[in-house]
Scaffold this active site. Structure first.
Site, PDB file in Angstrom:
ATOM      1  N   LYS A 110      63.605  60.485  25.307  1.00 12.05           N
ATOM      2  CA  LYS A 110      62.406  61.181  24.590  1.00 12.05           C
ATOM      3  C   LYS A 110      62.377  60.669  22.932  1.00 12.05           C
ATOM      4  O   LYS A 110      61.017  59.803  23.757  1.00 12.05           O
ATOM      5  CB  LYS A 110      62.125  62.461  24.276  1.00 12.05           C
ATOM      6  N   GLN A 116      64.463  71.123  22.696  1.00  9.49           N
ATOM      7  CA  GLN A 116      65.736  70.616  23.615  1.00  9.49           C
ATOM      8  C   GLN A 116      66.443  71.910  24.415  1.00  9.49           C
ATOM      9  O   GLN A 116      66.950  72.830  22.892  1.00  9.49           O
ATOM     10  CB  GLN A 116      66.155  69.556  23.196  1.00  9.49           C
ATOM     11  N   ASP A 120      55.765  71.080  26.600  1.00 14.28           N
ATOM     12  CA  ASP A 120      56.358  71.284  27.952  1.00 14.28           C
ATOM     13  C   ASP A 120      56.087  72.699  28.670  1.00 14.28           C
ATOM     14  O   ASP A 120      56.555  73.055  29.921  1.00 14.28           O
ATOM     15  CB  ASP A 120      57.998  72.458  26.659  1.00 14.28           C
TER      16      ASP A 120
END
Length: 317
Positions: free
Chosen positions: A77, A121, A144
């Site tokens: 990422k 994460q 997200d």
């Protein structure tokens, strides 16, 4: 062993394999090529934003612990951000950190006007309340797409979430860019996690598919799956979906990334999906590989969500 793994073992023991001489029929959906195309467009938009406003989008990542998989995903990422010209920041916390430490890291990024997206994460260590932490991400920075308001708006007709979860959004992008018709087609989603399965089923419904969800308590999962024109496998069980589970000509998106030991590989393991690729590619009309299928497009969707958030923040069109 979870219940999904138990039923996978049971069905794999009695599922006949296809003859090894059956030719491959499936077109391979190249997620890397599609992700590069999407990222190229994002890079152009970021450059245009910088030239016009002097600003670029910013993404913050919070990683707890030093899990090998998490490190790999975060590294990808960060690399993708650099490639697209997006600013990135990371807060790395120890495995035994407290919930307050994670929330404090979140708070710092919330107050930073140069950060337009925050990603925690997953998975988090078990001693941390994952739901509470994800709910604490401010809605306007929830790139997200896991905030309950974003998820709730996704579930309701007539409402629009600020962000769509990246993996389901990427799956839809793969289908559209591969010329796969979704409207009116039967789709089966295998798995019902909050991260993939649930939002995937909701998003397919938004595109007017007829959706069934297969999970660990589903009776005759192979029979239900065999009726589908589109199959999205997101159970986290390696080789769960066999060729005999698939309708000839089905389109298969494999979200699974399961490490299996392989001493010949650099890190001592390789990734395989939830779908038995060798068998499925001889039945399906199109299929995503693992790796190189859904994963790269998921990262591209994260960048796209971050860009959209920055555009809102700077009122940039």
């Amino acid at each position: 062993m979870n219940s999904f793994t138990k039923f996978a073992d049971a069905f794999q023991r009695r599922t006949p394999e296809l003859p090894s001489d059956t030719p491959q029929t499936a077109t391979v959906i190249d997620g890397r090529a599609i992700a590069e195309e999407i990222t190229s467009g994002i890079t152009s938009e970021v450059r245009r934003m910088k030239n016009s406003t002097g600003n670029v989008p910013g993404l913050a990542l919070i990683m707890v612990g030093q899990g090998r998989d998490s490190q790999t995903y975060v590294r990808k990422k960060l690399g993708a951000c650099e490639e697209a010209g997006i600013q990135s920041k990371i807060s790395t916390l120890p495995e035994n950190c407290t919930e307050d430490q994670v929330l404090n890291a979140l708070s710092c990024f919330h107050e930073d006007p140069s950060i337009h997206g925050i990603l925690v994460q997953l998975p988090l260590p078990q001693h941390l309340d994952e739901g509470k932490i994800l709910n604490s991400v401010h809605l306007e920075k929830d790139v997200d797409g896991f905030h309950p308001i974003n998820m709730g708006n996704l579930a309701m007709w007539g409402r629009e979430p600020l962000f769509l979860p990246c993996t389901p959004k990427g799956c839809i992008e793969l289908l559209i860019r591969s010329g796969v018709e979704i409207s009116g087609k039967k789709a089966v989603v295998i798995g019902r996690s909050n991260i993939v399965g649930l939002p995937m089923s909701l998003l397919l419904q938004r595109h007017h598919a007829i959706v069934s969800v297969v999970h660990a308590f589903t009776r005759n999962p192979e029979q239900i799956t065999r009726e589908a024109d589109i199959v999205v496998a997101a159970a986290g069980v390696p080789n769960l979906v066999r060729g005999s589970w698939l309708k000839p000509g089905a389109v298969v998106l494999d979200v699974g990334t399961n490490p299996v030991k392989d001493p010949s590989c650099e890190y001592g393991h390789r990734l395989i999906g939830d779908v038995c690729y060798e068998e499925a590619s001889r039945v399906a009309s199109a299929i995503t590989p693992v790796p190189g299928g859904v994963g790269p497009v998921t990262v591209a969707m994260l960048l796209l969500n971050t860009l959209e958030s920055a555009k809102r923040a700077y009122n940039f069109t």
